[in-house]
Design a protein around this motif. Structure first.
Motif, PDB file in Angstrom:
ATOM      1  N   TRP A  59      -1.434  11.023  16.084  1.00 43.77           N
ATOM      2  CA  TRP A  59      -2.322   9.527  15.114  1.00 43.77           C
ATOM      3  C   TRP A  59      -1.778  10.112  13.267  1.00 43.77           C
ATOM      4  O   TRP A  59      -1.553   9.351  12.490  1.00 43.77           O
ATOM      5  N   PRO A  60      -2.287  11.558  13.510  1.00 42.00           N
ATOM      6  CA  PRO A  60      -2.420  12.373  12.183  1.00 42.00           C
ATOM      7  C   PRO A  60      -0.888  12.302  11.582  1.00 42.00           C
ATOM      8  O   PRO A  60      -0.757  11.905  10.454  1.00 42.00           O
ATOM      9  N   LEU A  61       0.111  11.907  12.464  1.00 43.56           N
ATOM     10  CA  LEU A  61       1.261  12.124  12.360  1.00 43.56           C
ATOM     11  C   LEU A  61       1.832  10.713  12.103  1.00 43.56           C
ATOM     12  O   LEU A  61       3.042  10.123  11.262  1.00 43.56           O
ATOM     13  N   VAL A  62       1.030   9.852  12.675  1.00 43.94           N
ATOM     14  CA  VAL A  62       1.719   7.995  12.773  1.00 43.94           C
ATOM     15  C   VAL A  62       1.409   7.717  10.781  1.00 43.94           C
ATOM     16  O   VAL A  62       1.951   7.508  10.423  1.00 43.94           O
ATOM     17  N   VAL A  63       0.053   9.020  10.100  1.00 44.72           N
ATOM     18  CA  VAL A  63      -0.025   8.123   9.165  1.00 44.72           C
ATOM     19  C   VAL A  63       0.101   9.009   8.297  1.00 44.72           C
ATOM     20  O   VAL A  63       0.851   8.598   7.090  1.00 44.72           O
ATOM     21  N   VAL A  64       1.160  10.129   8.366  1.00 47.62           N
ATOM     22  CA  VAL A  64       1.912  11.065   7.412  1.00 47.62           C
ATOM     23  C   VAL A  64       3.393  10.297   7.316  1.00 47.62           C
ATOM     24  O   VAL A  64       3.269  10.415   6.166  1.00 47.62           O
ATOM     25  N   LEU A  65       3.759   9.637   8.746  1.00 47.82           N
ATOM     26  CA  LEU A  65       5.385   9.045   8.327  1.00 47.82           C
ATOM     27  C   LEU A  65       4.545   7.644   7.942  1.00 47.82           C
ATOM     28  O   LEU A  65       5.906   7.218   6.486  1.00 47.82           O
ATOM     29  N   ALA A  66       3.772   6.988   7.673  1.00 49.01           N
ATOM     30  CA  ALA A  66       3.655   5.747   7.488  1.00 49.01           C
ATOM     31  C   ALA A  66       3.025   6.438   5.428  1.00 49.01           C
ATOM     32  O   ALA A  66       3.674   5.522   5.280  1.00 49.01           O
ATOM     33  N   LEU A  67       2.621   6.816   5.733  1.00 47.72           N
ATOM     34  CA  LEU A  67       2.434   7.279   3.945  1.00 47.72           C
ATOM     35  C   LEU A  67       3.569   7.884   3.009  1.00 47.72           C
ATOM     36  O   LEU A  67       3.966   7.234   2.214  1.00 47.72           O
ATOM     37  N   ARG A  68       5.079   8.375   3.966  1.00 49.07           N
ATOM     38  CA  ARG A  68       6.451   9.219   3.521  1.00 49.07           C
ATOM     39  C   ARG A  68       6.919   7.463   3.000  1.00 49.07           C
ATOM     40  O   ARG A  68       7.392   7.006   1.857  1.00 49.07           O
ATOM     41  N   ARG A  69       6.677   6.701   4.549  1.00 45.59           N
ATOM     42  CA  ARG A  69       7.595   5.360   4.384  1.00 45.59           C
ATOM     43  C   ARG A  69       6.661   4.122   2.920  1.00 45.59           C
ATOM     44  O   ARG A  69       7.286   3.857   2.081  1.00 45.59           O
ATOM     45  N   SER A  70       5.179   4.383   2.959  1.00 41.95           N
ATOM     46  CA  SER A  70       4.904   4.044   1.936  1.00 41.95           C
ATOM     47  C   SER A  70       4.955   4.211   0.282  1.00 41.95           C
ATOM     48  O   SER A  70       5.192   3.438  -0.585  1.00 41.95           O
ATOM     49  N   ALA A  71       5.580   5.309  -0.239  1.00 40.72           N
ATOM     50  CA  ALA A  71       6.446   5.825  -1.070  1.00 40.72           C
ATOM     51  C   ALA A  71       7.720   5.514  -0.890  1.00 40.72           C
ATOM     52  O   ALA A  71       7.530   5.330  -2.709  1.00 40.72           O
ATOM     53  N   ARG A  72       8.324   5.982  -0.066  1.00 43.99           N
ATOM     54  CA  ARG A  72       8.942   5.148  -0.733  1.00 43.99           C
ATOM     55  C   ARG A  72       9.181   4.164  -1.223  1.00 43.99           C
ATOM     56  O   ARG A  72      10.569   3.448  -1.915  1.00 43.99           O
ATOM     57  N   GLN A  73       9.048   3.058  -0.387  1.00 42.10           N
ATOM     58  CA  GLN A  73       8.816   2.370  -0.766  1.00 42.10           C
ATOM     59  C   GLN A  73       7.975   1.723  -1.946  1.00 42.10           C
ATOM     60  O   GLN A  73       9.499   0.282  -2.686  1.00 42.10           O
ATOM     61  N   ASP A  74       7.485   2.126  -2.469  1.00 39.40           N
ATOM     62  CA  ASP A  74       6.444   2.221  -3.390  1.00 39.40           C
ATOM     63  C   ASP A  74       7.979   2.447  -4.947  1.00 39.40           C
ATOM     64  O   ASP A  74       7.702   1.976  -5.902  1.00 39.40           O
ATOM     65  N   ALA A  75       8.435   3.782  -4.311  1.00 40.91           N
ATOM     66  CA  ALA A  75       9.276   4.026  -5.573  1.00 40.91           C
ATOM     67  C   ALA A  75      10.057   3.215  -5.822  1.00 40.91           C
ATOM     68  O   ALA A  75      11.655   2.983  -6.449  1.00 40.91           O
ATOM     69  N   GLY A  76      10.434   2.060  -4.725  1.00 41.74           N
ATOM     70  CA  GLY A  76      11.618   1.999  -4.792  1.00 41.74           C
ATOM     71  C   GLY A  76      12.062   0.079  -5.464  1.00 41.74           C
ATOM     72  O   GLY A  76      12.547  -1.050  -5.702  1.00 41.74           O
ATOM     73  N   THR A  77      10.632  -0.634  -5.344  1.00 42.20           N
ATOM     74  CA  THR A  77       9.853  -1.649  -6.912  1.00 42.20           C
ATOM     75  C   THR A  77      10.380  -0.658  -8.000  1.00 42.20           C
ATOM     76  O   THR A  77       9.715  -0.324  -8.695  1.00 42.20           O
TER      77      THR A  77
END
Length: 215
Positions: A197-215
């Motif tokens: 689960w910590p890996l799932v959280v880390v990957l989700a954070l990185r994905r959210s950061a990419r989405q936020d950078a694209g907005t």
């Protein structure tokens, strides 16, 4: 002046909430489940014929009664260290989440450093196992945020579901520890998703950061 202040506040608010995780947090989060699984698989292959992964716990592999106990002990040390390192990299989460994951890592290191005796049980080891089990099971509860509804792992709903599942698995583990014939199996089934689960959280954070950078 007022417009500059508003921009500054916005940049430190939502922008901060959607920061990702550094590469080394990803590496430690990946290594944690790999080290744990490799440890019990390899250690299990060098045990005497009477050893049963279904009945016996990981503590038996790392305890003084286990053959080549250094294998599982090293695995537990690596697992604990990885959780601590991952927690340090999760600056996008609230401090409580990082403390809980870090505490779970420290408990893992402690139970490796305080092995079970060849016969009987060591209170210090049992306490470390119980504390670590509770902390890693409740870690998702401290991750959920209403500001990240687009990510299941980071949302309040997703975190609540993960916590409920992990707590149920932990309760089953603690019950089976009282002498259940499937103790080892229950432990492994519960630890696997909790460690991932910590890996799932880390990957989700990185994905959210990419989405936020694209907005």
């Amino acid at each position: 002046m007022g417009s500059v202040e508003r921009v500054s506040i916005t940049a430190s608010g939502p922008g901060r909430a959607y920061r990702g995780a550094p590469w080394w947090a990803v590496a430690s989060a990946v290594l944690a489940p790999v080290a744990l699984t490799a440890g019990w698989v390899v250690a299990g292959t060098v045990q005497p014929p009477e050893y049963s992964a279904v009945r016996q716990s990981l503590s038996a592999l790392a305890g003084h009664g286990g053959a080549e106990r250094w294998i599982m002990t090293t695995s537990l040390f690596v697992l604990g260290a990885c959780h601590v390192i991952t927690a340090l990299g999760l600056s996008a989460l609230r401090p409580a989440a990082r403390l809980v994951l870090g505490g779970a890592g420290i408990s893992g290191i402690a139970l490796a450093a305080l092995p079970q005796p060849a016969n009987g049980s060591a209170t210090s080891h049992v306490v470390s196992v119980v504390i670590g089990s509770i902390l890693i099971a409740t870690f998702p509860a401290f991750v959920g945020s209403r500001s990240r509804p687009q990510s299941f792992a980071l949302s309040v709903r997703g975190s609540a579901i993960a916590t409920a599942v992990f707590v149920a698995l932990t309760v089953a583990f603690l019950i089976s520890a009282q002498g259940g014939q499937y103790f080892g199996l229950v432990e492994r089934v519960g630890l696997t998703p909790e460690t991932i689960w910590p890996l799932v959280v880390v990957l989700a954070l990185r994905r959210s950061a990419r989405q936020d950078a694209g907005t």
